[in-house]
Write a protein that holds these residues in place. Sequence first.
Motif: not given
Length: 262
Positions: A106-115
């Motif tokens: 899933v694209d974008g999941l990593a950004s949400a987790v880190l944020d």
Amino acid sequence: MSEQPKGGEPRAAGELAGRFFDAAIGLLRRVRDEDAEPIAAAGTLIADTVAAGGRLFAFGAGHSSLAAQDLVYRAGGLALMNLLAVPGVVGVDVMPATLGSALERVDGLASAVLDSSPVRAGDLLVIISLSGRNALPVEMAINARALGVKVIGVTSVAYASETKSRHATGTYLKDHCDIVLDSKIAVGDAELTLDTIPAPFAPASTVVTTALLQAVMATAAGALADRGIEPPLLRSGNVDGGHEWNGRVLREYGDRIFYRHA
């Protein structure tokens, strides 16, 4: 009834077990000899982070999470190592189990987790992904470095030449790390084959990756000691004095530990 190999001759007791042990030992020897330089560099980078007041995090999806979890709240391990958990991809505790594999793409999941995580500039993140091809570990590395976080990637470099990336950039985890540790695991992660079994079997990635990372942690502890810094190590709670020792370490480094309350 015991299985017989092709040709009707009974298989020697322990033959397959012995073959697996031989394969795993061979991989461990390769990692020891061929990864000596990056192991030393990774241990030094972790020591640098600890000495500078940074925090340590580990992330892995699916079975790669096992090696990440092995570093956290571990007797003989660094107390500062925290698990960066992504709900649904930590292991096979979700139903269906295939959901975890789907979330890795899933694209974008990593950004949400880190944020939403405590990770900040000056910290260090160990990212474990056997294939290194899925969107989640690739984006995790890209976004972490953009935040000023050092990234150590643990992967099988062979996947980059034998599989297609699942990230929009066409890149792999290995392309976005400060240090890459190559587990040497063959594509498919199965060490044994047999004429009477239609699929390859006996994966060794967990054995090798866990050992590789513990070698890095040992190097980091030694590097800290060489600088006159007591490594913030935990002791087993099953030895006399272990709880008291750990209580002191957890209090002293409480602002850099996120797997406990208060």
